[in-house]
Design a protein around this motif. Structure first.
Motif, PDB file in Angstrom:
ATOM      1  N   THR A   1       0.860  -1.155   0.048  1.00  0.00           N
ATOM      2  CA  THR A   1      -0.058   0.056   0.152  1.00  0.00           C
ATOM      3  C   THR A   1       0.818   1.236   0.094  1.00  0.00           C
ATOM      4  O   THR A   1       0.773   2.132  -0.828  1.00  0.00           O
ATOM      5  CB  THR A   1      -0.923  -0.115   1.198  1.00  0.00           C
ATOM      6  OG1 THR A   1      -1.775  -1.015   1.252  1.00  0.00           O
ATOM      7  CG2 THR A   1      -2.054   1.165   1.123  1.00  0.00           C
ATOM      8  N   ASP A   2       1.748   1.470   0.976  1.00  0.00           N
ATOM      9  CA  ASP A   2       2.384   2.664   1.023  1.00  0.00           C
ATOM     10  C   ASP A   2       3.279   2.935   0.180  1.00  0.00           C
ATOM     11  O   ASP A   2       3.160   4.185  -0.374  1.00  0.00           O
ATOM     12  CB  ASP A   2       3.069   2.801   2.511  1.00  0.00           C
ATOM     13  CG  ASP A   2       2.369   2.488   3.607  1.00  0.00           C
ATOM     14  OD1 ASP A   2       1.018   2.654   3.670  1.00  0.00           O
ATOM     15  OD2 ASP A   2       2.744   1.806   4.920  1.00  0.00           O
ATOM     16  N   VAL A   3       4.198   2.367  -0.456  1.00  0.00           N
ATOM     17  CA  VAL A   3       5.021   2.514  -1.203  1.00  0.00           C
ATOM     18  C   VAL A   3       4.447   3.011  -2.515  1.00  0.00           C
ATOM     19  O   VAL A   3       4.742   3.881  -3.428  1.00  0.00           O
ATOM     20  CB  VAL A   3       6.120   1.829  -1.421  1.00  0.00           C
ATOM     21  CG1 VAL A   3       6.988   1.969  -2.950  1.00  0.00           C
ATOM     22  CG2 VAL A   3       7.003   1.631  -0.277  1.00  0.00           C
ATOM     23  N   PRO A   4       3.335   2.049  -3.183  1.00  0.00           N
ATOM     24  CA  PRO A   4       2.668   2.380  -4.376  1.00  0.00           C
ATOM     25  C   PRO A   4       1.753   3.613  -4.408  1.00  0.00           C
ATOM     26  O   PRO A   4       2.012   4.274  -5.151  1.00  0.00           O
ATOM     27  CB  PRO A   4       1.953   1.181  -4.608  1.00  0.00           C
ATOM     28  CG  PRO A   4       2.438  -0.158  -3.758  1.00  0.00           C
ATOM     29  CD  PRO A   4       3.168   0.730  -2.619  1.00  0.00           C
ATOM     30  N   GLU A   5       1.565   3.999  -3.186  1.00  0.00           N
ATOM     31  CA  GLU A   5       0.450   5.243  -2.819  1.00  0.00           C
ATOM     32  C   GLU A   5       1.529   6.452  -2.884  1.00  0.00           C
ATOM     33  O   GLU A   5       1.054   7.152  -3.618  1.00  0.00           O
ATOM     34  CB  GLU A   5      -0.134   4.987  -1.533  1.00  0.00           C
ATOM     35  CG  GLU A   5      -0.906   6.349  -1.372  1.00  0.00           C
ATOM     36  CD  GLU A   5      -2.537   6.414  -2.325  1.00  0.00           C
ATOM     37  OE1 GLU A   5      -2.897   7.545  -2.144  1.00  0.00           O
ATOM     38  OE2 GLU A   5      -2.638   5.326  -2.962  1.00  0.00           O
TER      39      GLU A   5
END
Length: 205
Positions: free
Chosen positions: A137-141
């Motif tokens: 979630t975090d890095v792609p976002e």
């Protein structure tokens, strides 16, 4: 396919507690019929007793879903991490955030290294959860919102540069990853200290 599913449902019902309880009560109705108690209304008596037995039987217990073991979860996380690497390899980032992201991915790769390293990680469910959340979630976002914001900034220049937010976001994730690796290292340190204490105690005994 539909026929096999229907057959499977029928078999499940035949083996269910409700059907077994209803059948037991229905047999009581058959017994009443054979003794002449039910009389001419024996079909209604048998059906009624079957229905009553099925109604009073407790509902079938549905087993709750079993969460995957940490080792199994890591296998899925590695697959997601491989897809994340493919994704970021195709994006164009400025020098500073690109460098932070590269270091962040190195930390993730180190923690997911198959073997004893991943074995240590698997003993810490909270670390597995944090790593999974970051990769999925975090890095792609971070990367996706940067590209979207940069596109709008080109149409309407001005305001805060999207690169600043990206650098801050990736830096926070890098700090989180460093804390995770430090915690895992501390786990191994405690293990080593415990073994030293054990050996010292064995010598004195």
């Amino acid at each position: 396919m539909a026929t096999s599913r229907a057959a499977g449902r029928a078999l499940d019902f035949l083996e269910s507690g409700k059907n077994l309880a209803g059948s037991a009560c229905g047999l009581v109705g058959v017994g009443l019929t054979l003794t002449g108690v039910a009389g001419a209304y024996w079909p209604a008596v048998v059906a009624g007793l079957y229905a009553a037995g099925a109604l009073v039987a407790p509902p079938e217990r549905v087993a709750p879903p079993v969460p995957p073991e940490p080792e199994e979860e890591l296998r899925f996380v590695r697959q997601d991490f491989a897809r994340l690497r493919e994704y970021v390899a195709e994006v164009d980032l400025p020098g500073e955030p690109a460098g932070i992201l590269a270091g962040l991915l190195e930390l993730y790769a180190g923690m997911l290294e198959p073997g004893w390293v991943a074995g240590v990680l698997a003993t810490e469910p909270e670390a597995v959860h944090a790593l999974t959340r970051a990769i999925r979630t975090d890095v792609p976002e971070c990367v996706d919102t940067y590209h979207r914001t940069r596109w709008w900034t080109r149409l309407a220049p001005g305001g805060e540069a999207p690169e600043r937010h990206l650098v801050r976001q990736l830096s926070l994730l890098h700090e989180e990853a460093e804390r995770l690796t430090a915690d895992l290292r501390e786990t191994e340190v405690r293990r080593q200290q415990t073994h030293t204490t054990y050996l010292e105690g064995r010598r004195e005994s």
